[in-house]
Design an enzyme around this catalytic site. Structure first.
Site, mmCIF file in Angstrom:
data_model
loop_
_atom_site.group_PDB
_atom_site.id
_atom_site.type_symbol
_atom_site.label_atom_id
_atom_site.label_comp_id
_atom_site.label_asym_id
_atom_site.label_seq_id
_atom_site.Cartn_x
_atom_site.Cartn_y
_atom_site.Cartn_z
ATOM 1 N N TYR A 133 4.725 4.018 -23.211
ATOM 2 C CA TYR A 133 5.405 3.977 -21.916
ATOM 3 C C TYR A 133 4.798 2.815 -21.166
ATOM 4 C CZ TYR A 133 7.782 8.428 -22.452
ATOM 5 O OH TYR A 133 8.609 9.429 -22.880
ATOM 6 N N ASP A 161 14.267 4.202 -23.008
ATOM 7 C CA ASP A 161 15.342 5.080 -22.526
ATOM 8 C C ASP A 161 14.910 5.944 -21.355
ATOM 9 O OD1 ASP A 161 13.666 6.944 -23.676
ATOM 10 O OD2 ASP A 161 14.972 7.384 -25.371
ATOM 11 N N HIS A 252 16.026 10.332 -26.904
ATOM 12 C CA HIS A 252 14.840 11.023 -26.381
ATOM 13 C C HIS A 252 14.976 12.538 -26.544
ATOM 14 C CE1 HIS A 252 11.398 9.856 -23.551
ATOM 15 N NE2 HIS A 252 11.210 11.140 -23.751
HETATM 16 C C1 HOC Z 1 10.437 8.638 -17.074
HETATM 17 C C2 HOC Z 1 9.359 9.114 -17.953
HETATM 18 O O1 HOC Z 1 8.455 11.904 -23.407
HETATM 19 C C3 HOC Z 1 9.141 13.912 -22.423
HETATM 20 C C4 HOC Z 1 8.056 12.918 -22.567
HETATM 21 C C5 HOC Z 1 7.600 12.393 -21.245
HETATM 22 C C6 HOC Z 1 8.734 11.890 -20.426
HETATM 23 C C7 HOC Z 1 8.405 10.776 -19.517
HETATM 24 C C8 HOC Z 1 9.663 10.128 -18.990
HETATM 25 O O2 HOC Z 1 8.890 14.968 -21.839
HETATM 26 O O3 HOC Z 1 10.251 13.674 -22.859
#
Ligand code: HOC
Length: 387
Positions: A133, A161, A252
Site C-alpha cells: 500500500y 484498487d 480485492h
Molecule cells: C483504502 C485502503 O486489504 C482489506 C485490506 C486492507 C484494506 C485497505 C484499503 O481489508 O481489504
C-alpha cells in the site's frame, strides 16, 4: 475433524463457527451487497471445459514458474491483512505452510506480524513477494520497498484498487479492530476504532497515486513491479506501456467496488486483445478472487494466466486448524488439480491453452448470481466441535 475437510469451502464453514464474531466479520466481509465477492467464484461456473482425449497423463507435473521463480503449483498465498485476528501467531503460520508445499507467499503491508517476522519465518530458498500500500509519505514507501528487496523479496505488488476503502458493513458492525489483540500494524495515524478494522488501519494510504508514479517504483527497485487490482483491458495495455512486469486482475476479493467484474472475466476480455496485438508475452498476468477449486485454477491458466492468488480460504484454514489446516487446504488443491489435469488431458501446466475451455458464457451478466458459492458449504454442522 481436519480430515473431514474435503474442499476449501469446508474450512470456511468450520472457521465461521469457531472464529470470534469480530474476526469473522473482518475476514468475510466485502463491499456493499457483496455481489462482487459472490460473482468472483460464480464467474468460474460460467466457463466449461472442452477436454481432450487420449493424451498420456500417467505422470502429471503441476510445477511452473512465476516471475522467474519455480514453484510446485500455479497458485500463491495472496496478501490478506490482520492475520492475528484468525490465529495468535498470524501470518507466519501461512509462511510455514507455504514452505511445506513450495508455494509462494505475498507478504501484506497490513500484516499483524511485522515484515521481518514474516521474512524470518521463511526457510531455505522459499520465495516471498511484497504487497504494497503506497504511503502518503513516499520516503516511507521507499524504505519499505528497499528493505523488502534487501530481505530477499522477489516481486513488488502495488495495490492500485484502493484509493479509498470500500464499505464493508459486516466489518463496520462488528468493529473488529477494537478487539484485535494481535495487530502490529503501524499506520502512524490516529485511527477511528468505531468504523471497523479496515478503516482503522488504512488512513495512511495515498489516494493521489497515479500512472505518473509508476516509473518511480521501477527506479527504486530491481524487483519485478506488478500492479495489483487492474480491472480492464485498457489498463492492462497501459501497464504494458509503462513497462511493469505484470498485473493482477483483481477486485480485492470484492471488498472495494461492489458490482465490479470478476478477475476471470477481465482475463477473458484481456487475453484476446493482447494476442491480437502480439503483446501476450510482454508481462505476466495473475488473477485472484473466488478461486476455490483446482478447476478454477486450471480455467484461469487455460485463458492465459501465469498463476492465481488465493486469500480467504487459507485464512479460514489457518483460523480453524492452524498450520495443519493451511497445509491440508494446499494439499487438497494439489490433489484436485492433478486429477482434473488428467481429466482434461494435460500432463503439464504448459499444455493448458484456450482450446480447453468454452469461456463465452463468462460475459453473461444476466445470469443471477447464486448465493451458495461462498457463503454456504456442504460441511456437516453436526461434526463441528462446540466452541
Ligand atoms: C483504502 C485502503 O486489504 C482489506 C485490506 C486492507 C484494506 C485497505 C484499503 O481489508 O481489504
Amino acid at each position: 475433524l481436519l480430515a473431514q475437510c474435503y474442499n476449501l469451502f469446508d474450512f470456511e464453514a468450520v472457521a465461521r463457527r469457531l472464529m470470534k464474531k469480530t474476526a469473522w466479520g473482518y475476514y468475510s466481509s466485502a463491499a456493499d451487497d457483496e455481489i462482487t465477492m459472490r460473482e468472483n467464484h460464480s464467474a468460474y461456473h460460467r466457463i466449461w471445459f472442452r477436454p481432450q482425449i487420449l493424451v498420456n497423463v500417467e505422470h502429471v507435473d503441476l510445477s511452473t514458474t512465476m516471475l522467474g521463480t519455480p514453484c510446485s503449483i500455479p497458485f500463491y498465498v495472496t496478501a490478506t491483512a490482520l492475520g492475528k485476528l484468525g490465529h495468535p501467531e498470524g501470518e507466519v503460520v501461512l509462511t510455514r505452510a507455504a514452505k511445506t508445499h513450495n508455494v509462494i507467499q505475498m507478504i501484506p503491508t497490513l500484516a499483524s506480524c511485522s515484515f521481518d517476522e514474516i521474512v524470518d519465518a521463511r526457510a531455505g530458498d522459499q520465495v516471498q513477494w511484497l504487497q504494497l500500500y503506497v504511503n502518503k509519505d513516499r520516503a516511507i514507501t521507499q524504505r519499505i520497498v528497499q528493505h523488502a528487496e534487501k530481505r530477499g523479496c522477489r516481486g513488488l505488488f502495488i495495490t492500485v484498487d484502493a484509493p479509498q476503502l470500500g464499505r464493508r458493513e459486516k466489518d463496520m458492525r462488528t468493529k473488529s479492530f477494537a478487539e484485535d489483540e494481535g495487530s502490529n500494524v503501524q499506520s502512524g495515524q490516529n485511527t477511528d476504532r468505531t468504523q471497523g478494522a479496515a478503516r482503522a488501519i488504512s488512513s495512511f494510504i495515498d489516494p493521489s497515486l497515479s500512472w505518473a508514479d509508476i516509473p518511480w517504483f521501477k527506479s527504486i527497485t530491481a524487483m519485478p513491479v506488478i500492479l495489483k487490482g487492474v480491472q480492464r483491458v485498457e489498463d492492462v495495455l497501459r501497464a504494458i506501456d509503462v513497462g511493469v512486469d505484470g498485473v493482477v486482475l483483481s477486485n480485492h476479493g470484492g471488498r472495494q467496488l461492489d458490482t465490479a467484474r470478476s478477475g476471470i472475466e477481465i482475463l477473458a476480455e484481456t487475453m484476446p486483445v493482447l494476442r491480437a496485438r502480439g503483446l501476450q508475452d510482454r508481462l505476466e498476468i495473475f488473477v485472484d478472487g473466488g478461486v476455490r477449486r483446482a478447476t478454477d485454477i486450471i480455467k484461469a491458466l487455460c485463458l492465459g494466466a501465469t498463476g492465481v492468488g488465493i486469500g480467504r480460504p487459507f485464512l479460514y484454514a489457518m483460523s480453524a486448524y492452524g498450520q495443519d489446516g493451511v497445509e491440508r487446504a494446499m494439499q487438497l488443491l494439489k490433489e484436485e488439480m492433478e486429477m482434473n489435469m488428467r481429466l482434461i488431458g494435460c500432463a503439464r501446466v504448459s499444455d493448458l491453452n484456450p482450446s480447453l475451455v468454452d469461456a463465452k458464457g463468462v460475459f453473461a451478466h444476466s445470469n443471477p448470481t447464486p448465493g451458495d458459492a461462498l457463503s454456504h458449504s456442504v460441511y456437516d454442522p453436526l461434526v463441528v466441535p462446540p466452541q
